[in-house]
Enzyme design. Structure first.
Site, short mmCIF file in Angstrom:
data_model
loop_
_atom_site.label_atom_id
_atom_site.label_comp_id
_atom_site.label_asym_id
_atom_site.label_seq_id
_atom_site.Cartn_x
_atom_site.Cartn_y
_atom_site.Cartn_z
N SER A 130 0.99 -1.30 -0.08
CA SER A 130 0.10 0.06 -0.12
C SER A 130 0.74 1.47 -0.05
CB SER A 130 -1.20 0.02 1.07
OG SER A 130 -1.50 -1.04 1.34
N GLN A 131 0.22 2.52 -0.62
CA GLN A 131 0.92 3.58 -0.50
C GLN A 131 1.13 3.97 1.17
OE1 GLN A 131 -2.00 6.40 -1.51
NE2 GLN A 131 -0.81 8.21 -1.56
#
Ligand code: SAH
Length: 215
Positions: free
Chosen positions: A63-64
């Site tokens: 994930s970011q």
């Protein structure tokens, strides 16, 4: 490799997390500490601290950074929690949780991803993480209930077993929506009611399982 990317981590915290409203000191400290570049494929190391998700193989993503911070902050961890993570993936989010919880129980459906994350987190010295290859839409009954639960894949609705495995006062963060876009939902268990809050739009890979999407 001697380069430890300290400057890249500091910039990530300063430019991606703080300006967007992340204030939890523990979250900012953990994200400034964990070597995110160790959790990505070698060819992508130069992009590890960039403001977007990255592929980790098996059609999955890490994930970011901002999303990791936002979800972790919503769990309100103080260091005493028993925390459940559904979707180990690279193990990056797991490390952040392990810094801020008493113990982390992490479940991943793809065996090779779990093994890789387990090896890396072992090398990094974590002794408070428990791993299982399993369908996390069923939670992890043996160790329930959990003070905090994070689901790092998008679901059509909140799996009932996960709600059932939340302590009184416990927090759950889960992306809910269709297969293309979701809202990040925070659920707090108050007695036997579940209070819901929308933290905003997001995009995750599918949560696949009995109480998730079909493969
Ligand atoms: N937190 C991870 C995100 C990985 S992507 C990271 O930052 O690296 C989401 C992960 O959820 C994928 O690895 C996917 O295989 C896993 N997943 C999807 N459905 C699952 C399920 N039912 N149980 C456990 N893991 C699941």
């Amino acid at each position: 490799m001697t380069h430890d990317y300290r400057l890249a981590r500091e910039k990530m915290v300063k430019n991606q997390l703080i300006p967007r409203g992340i204030t939890d000191k523990g979250v900012l400290r953990a994200m400034g500490k964990i070597h995110r570049h160790l959790f990505v494929e070698e060819a992508l190391i130069g992009e590890a601290y960039n403001d977007h998700p990255l592929p980790i193989g098996h059609k999955q993503t890490i994930s970011q950074p901002y999303i990791v911070a936002l979800m972790t902050e919503a769990l309100e961890l103080t260091g005493n929690e028993k925390t459940l993570e559904i979707g180990t993936g690279s193990g990056y989010q797991t490390a952040i949780l392990a810094e801020l919880s008493k113990a982390v129980y992490t479940v991943e459906r793809i065996g090779p991803l779990l093994e890789k994350a387990k090896t890396l987190l072992g090398q990094l010295g974590y002794t408070n993480i428990y791993f299982k290859t399993f369908d996390g839409t069923l939670g992890w009954e043996d160790f329930a209930p959990f003070d905090a639960i994070i689901v790092t894949a998008g679901a059509p609705q909140t799996p009932q077993p996960i709600l059932d495995q939340l302590t009184e006062g416990g927090r759950l963060v889960i992306p809910i929506g269709n297969r293309y876009s979701q809202d990040l939902i925070k659920v707090t268990r108050v007695k036997n009611t579940f209070k819901q809050e929308n933290l905003g739009g997001c995009r995750f890979v599918d949560l696949i399982g009995v109480h998730g999407w079909n493969e």
